[in-house]
Design a protein around this motif. Sequence first.
Motif, PDB file in Angstrom:
ATOM      1  N   VAL A   9       0.839  -1.205   0.000  1.00 26.98           N
ATOM      2  CA  VAL A   9       0.000   0.000   0.000  1.00 26.98           C
ATOM      3  C   VAL A   9       0.872   1.253   0.000  1.00 26.98           C
ATOM      4  O   VAL A   9       0.626   2.214  -0.732  1.00 26.98           O
ATOM      5  N   LEU A  10       1.934   1.216   0.827  1.00 29.71           N
ATOM      6  CA  LEU A  10       2.812   2.388   0.904  1.00 29.71           C
ATOM      7  C   LEU A  10       3.931   2.352  -0.145  1.00 29.71           C
ATOM      8  O   LEU A  10       4.718   3.308  -0.248  1.00 29.71           O
ATOM      9  N   GLY A  11       4.008   1.244  -0.895  1.00 30.61           N
ATOM     10  CA  GLY A  11       5.014   1.136  -1.954  1.00 30.61           C
ATOM     11  C   GLY A  11       6.435   1.074  -1.419  1.00 30.61           C
ATOM     12  O   GLY A  11       7.348   1.690  -1.975  1.00 30.61           O
ATOM     13  N   ILE A  12       6.615   0.363  -0.300  1.00 28.65           N
ATOM     14  CA  ILE A  12       7.957   0.268   0.303  1.00 28.65           C
ATOM     15  C   ILE A  12       8.315  -1.204   0.512  1.00 28.65           C
ATOM     16  O   ILE A  12       7.438  -2.067   0.486  1.00 28.65           O
ATOM     17  N   SER A  13       9.612  -1.421   0.750  1.00 30.73           N
ATOM     18  CA  SER A  13      10.040  -2.801   0.963  1.00 30.73           C
ATOM     19  C   SER A  13       9.926  -3.160   2.442  1.00 30.73           C
ATOM     20  O   SER A  13       9.756  -2.279   3.288  1.00 30.73           O
ATOM     21  N   LYS A  14      10.031  -4.445   2.739  1.00 37.00           N
ATOM     22  CA  LYS A  14       9.858  -4.909   4.125  1.00 37.00           C
ATOM     23  C   LYS A  14      10.950  -4.397   5.051  1.00 37.00           C
ATOM     24  O   LYS A  14      10.776  -4.363   6.262  1.00 37.00           O
ATOM     25  N   ASN A  15      12.123  -4.043   4.449  1.00 41.23           N
ATOM     26  CA  ASN A  15      13.182  -3.536   5.336  1.00 41.23           C
ATOM     27  C   ASN A  15      13.258  -2.007   5.313  1.00 41.23           C
ATOM     28  O   ASN A  15      14.287  -1.427   5.631  1.00 41.23           O
ATOM     29  N   THR A  17      13.061   1.804   6.430  1.00 42.02           N
ATOM     30  CA  THR A  17      13.308   2.427   7.737  1.00 42.02           C
ATOM     31  C   THR A  17      12.076   3.242   8.124  1.00 42.02           C
ATOM     32  O   THR A  17      11.188   3.474   7.298  1.00 42.02           O
ATOM     33  N   GLU A  18      12.082   3.695   9.394  1.00 42.76           N
ATOM     34  CA  GLU A  18      10.947   4.520   9.859  1.00 42.76           C
ATOM     35  C   GLU A  18      10.823   5.774   9.005  1.00 42.76           C
ATOM     36  O   GLU A  18       9.718   6.242   8.713  1.00 42.76           O
ATOM     37  N   LYS A  19      11.998   6.294   8.606  1.00 35.40           N
ATOM     38  CA  LYS A  19      11.995   7.512   7.777  1.00 35.40           C
ATOM     39  C   LYS A  19      11.368   7.226   6.402  1.00 35.40           C
ATOM     40  O   LYS A  19      10.591   8.036   5.882  1.00 35.40           O
ATOM     41  N   ASP A  20      11.705   6.051   5.850  1.00 31.31           N
ATOM     42  CA  ASP A  20      11.138   5.664   4.542  1.00 31.31           C
ATOM     43  C   ASP A  20       9.611   5.603   4.626  1.00 31.31           C
ATOM     44  O   ASP A  20       8.901   6.044   3.718  1.00 31.31           O
ATOM     45  N   ILE A  21       9.141   5.021   5.749  1.00 36.82           N
ATOM     46  CA  ILE A  21       7.681   4.862   5.924  1.00 36.82           C
ATOM     47  C   ILE A  21       7.028   6.240   6.001  1.00 36.82           C
ATOM     48  O   ILE A  21       6.016   6.508   5.337  1.00 36.82           O
ATOM     49  N   LYS A  22       7.657   7.106   6.798  1.00 31.30           N
ATOM     50  CA  LYS A  22       7.108   8.448   6.981  1.00 31.30           C
ATOM     51  C   LYS A  22       7.060   9.188   5.637  1.00 31.30           C
ATOM     52  O   LYS A  22       6.046   9.812   5.295  1.00 31.30           O
ATOM     53  N   ASN A  23       8.149   9.091   4.885  1.00 30.70           N
ATOM     54  CA  ASN A  23       8.213   9.789   3.592  1.00 30.70           C
ATOM     55  C   ASN A  23       7.175   9.245   2.614  1.00 30.70           C
ATOM     56  O   ASN A  23       6.496  10.009   1.934  1.00 30.70           O
ATOM     57  N   ALA A  24       7.072   7.898   2.584  1.00 30.06           N
ATOM     58  CA  ALA A  24       6.122   7.271   1.656  1.00 30.06           C
ATOM     59  C   ALA A  24       4.696   7.690   2.013  1.00 30.06           C
ATOM     60  O   ALA A  24       3.891   8.006   1.143  1.00 30.06           O
ATOM     61  N   GLY A  58       3.833   2.598  10.896  1.00 34.84           N
ATOM     62  CA  GLY A  58       4.472   3.779  11.508  1.00 34.84           C
ATOM     63  C   GLY A  58       4.684   3.611  13.000  1.00 34.84           C
ATOM     64  O   GLY A  58       5.360   4.420  13.624  1.00 34.84           O
ATOM     65  N   ASN A  59       4.101   2.576  13.568  1.00 32.96           N
ATOM     66  CA  ASN A  59       4.266   2.315  14.991  1.00 32.96           C
ATOM     67  C   ASN A  59       5.127   1.051  15.133  1.00 32.96           C
ATOM     68  O   ASN A  59       4.689  -0.039  14.751  1.00 32.96           O
ATOM     69  N   PRO A  60       6.376   1.189  15.651  1.00 32.23           N
ATOM     70  CA  PRO A  60       7.301   0.048  15.669  1.00 32.23           C
ATOM     71  C   PRO A  60       6.722  -1.216  16.304  1.00 32.23           C
ATOM     72  O   PRO A  60       6.957  -2.326  15.829  1.00 32.23           O
ATOM     73  N   GLU A  61       5.926  -1.019  17.361  1.00 32.10           N
ATOM     74  CA  GLU A  61       5.363  -2.182  18.067  1.00 32.10           C
ATOM     75  C   GLU A  61       4.351  -2.916  17.167  1.00 32.10           C
ATOM     76  O   GLU A  61       4.409  -4.142  17.024  1.00 32.10           O
ATOM     77  N   ASN A  62       3.463  -2.117  16.534  1.00 29.70           N
ATOM     78  CA  ASN A  62       2.468  -2.717  15.628  1.00 29.70           C
ATOM     79  C   ASN A  62       3.149  -3.335  14.412  1.00 29.70           C
ATOM     80  O   ASN A  62       2.728  -4.374  13.909  1.00 29.70           O
ATOM     81  N   ARG A  63       4.202  -2.653  13.949  1.00 27.61           N
ATOM     82  CA  ARG A  63       4.896  -3.149  12.756  1.00 27.61           C
ATOM     83  C   ARG A  63       5.497  -4.533  13.023  1.00 27.61           C
ATOM     84  O   ARG A  63       5.418  -5.437  12.197  1.00 27.61           O
ATOM     85  N   LYS A  64       6.070  -4.691  14.225  1.00 28.28           N
ATOM     86  CA  LYS A  64       6.689  -5.977  14.572  1.00 28.28           C
ATOM     87  C   LYS A  64       5.614  -7.082  14.577  1.00 28.28           C
ATOM     88  O   LYS A  64       5.827  -8.175  14.039  1.00 28.28           O
TER      89      LYS A  64
END
Lengths: 298, 97
Positions: A9-15, A17-24, A58-64
Amino acid sequence: MAFIDYYKVLGISKNATEKDIKNAYRKLARKYHPDLNPNDKDAEKRFKEINEANEVLGNPENRKKYDDYGEHWKHADDIENAKQQQQYTQQNAYSDFDSRTQGDFSDFFESMFGGRASGTSGRQVKFRGQDYNAELQLQLKDVFTTHKRTLTVNNKNIRITIPAGIENGQVIKIKGHGGKGINGGPNGDLYIRFTIINNTRFKRDGDNLHATVDLDLYKAILGGDITINTFDGKAKLKIKPETQNGTTVKLKGKGFPKYKKEGVFGNLYVTYNIVTPKNLTDKEKALFKELEKIRHHG
Amino acid sequence: MDKANLISVKRFCTLHQVPVTFIHELHDYELIEVISTNNNTYLKTTQLYHVEKMIRLHYDLEINFQGIDAIHNLLKQIEVLQDEVQTLKNKLHRFED
């Protein structure tokens, strides 16, 4: 509901970073924001997906949890608990379980979500039913008193007591009225969010109420008594001479009921709006001029 | 002045948790109209929808005032074009029938 790959959905890879997620997220939010795409239902749908993806990734705990459990990430804690319970059972079970002690995780999922056929009943883990969320709209006057209401959830009627003073946005839990438990597990809970619509002339602030009352010029200057409407009745007020426009007075205990405190009420704050007379007669004008003269020249 | 259709800027900003300077900036960019009387400033309730949209654009999407100005103008153009498309579609339907 179909599984949504939030990374896709966000067009990002599984690895990422938090910054990548925020930017996307920012980039896509700007593209699909409903304010920038008026009357575009597809954009609105996409924006909701993007927001959901951002809330999870965007939430590290939920992401894990999402990374570990995929579409079942919301049940991660329950799964962990169940997994521990299962391991305990396996350690103490008879020989037919031994070969599965080191079974892979998909086996575990199958047993939990009903994918496995007969012959595995001994391994079945009790699983709590899904929680349901519902929204209930009420008028402000409805929540002035404690009352009962019947709701229909999944074709079942539930009669609930709505305590006076419930707040807009408040959520109450009705235990056991959610989805049915799996393998004899407990039912989920029903969460009801209240939306309180205020069509009254009172503004609610917790258990206090605010109202503006028009006051004629003469009463404001000379003082006197007025009767005002409170939320559930009337109250008599003494107006002090030379009351200024915008003056606020407190009427103790004339506000909204305090939540779950029977007989206890907040305050009503009344602000005076002084109304100057219109369509003055010649005589009135002359008298006002006379007053002006006295005020300025004694 | 009839204040029935006005909301004070201070109150609006408190409710939306935005600084008063934000409204003044929008006013400086001539994106909204602000009414001043007796040391108080007011917004017309008819423009609240637009102001709320601008708040979202600025705070949710981090778009600056120049950007809001550009978007505001483009959205107006989109609205006109969408109306035009709808009118043309309606005309076309008449011919199809």
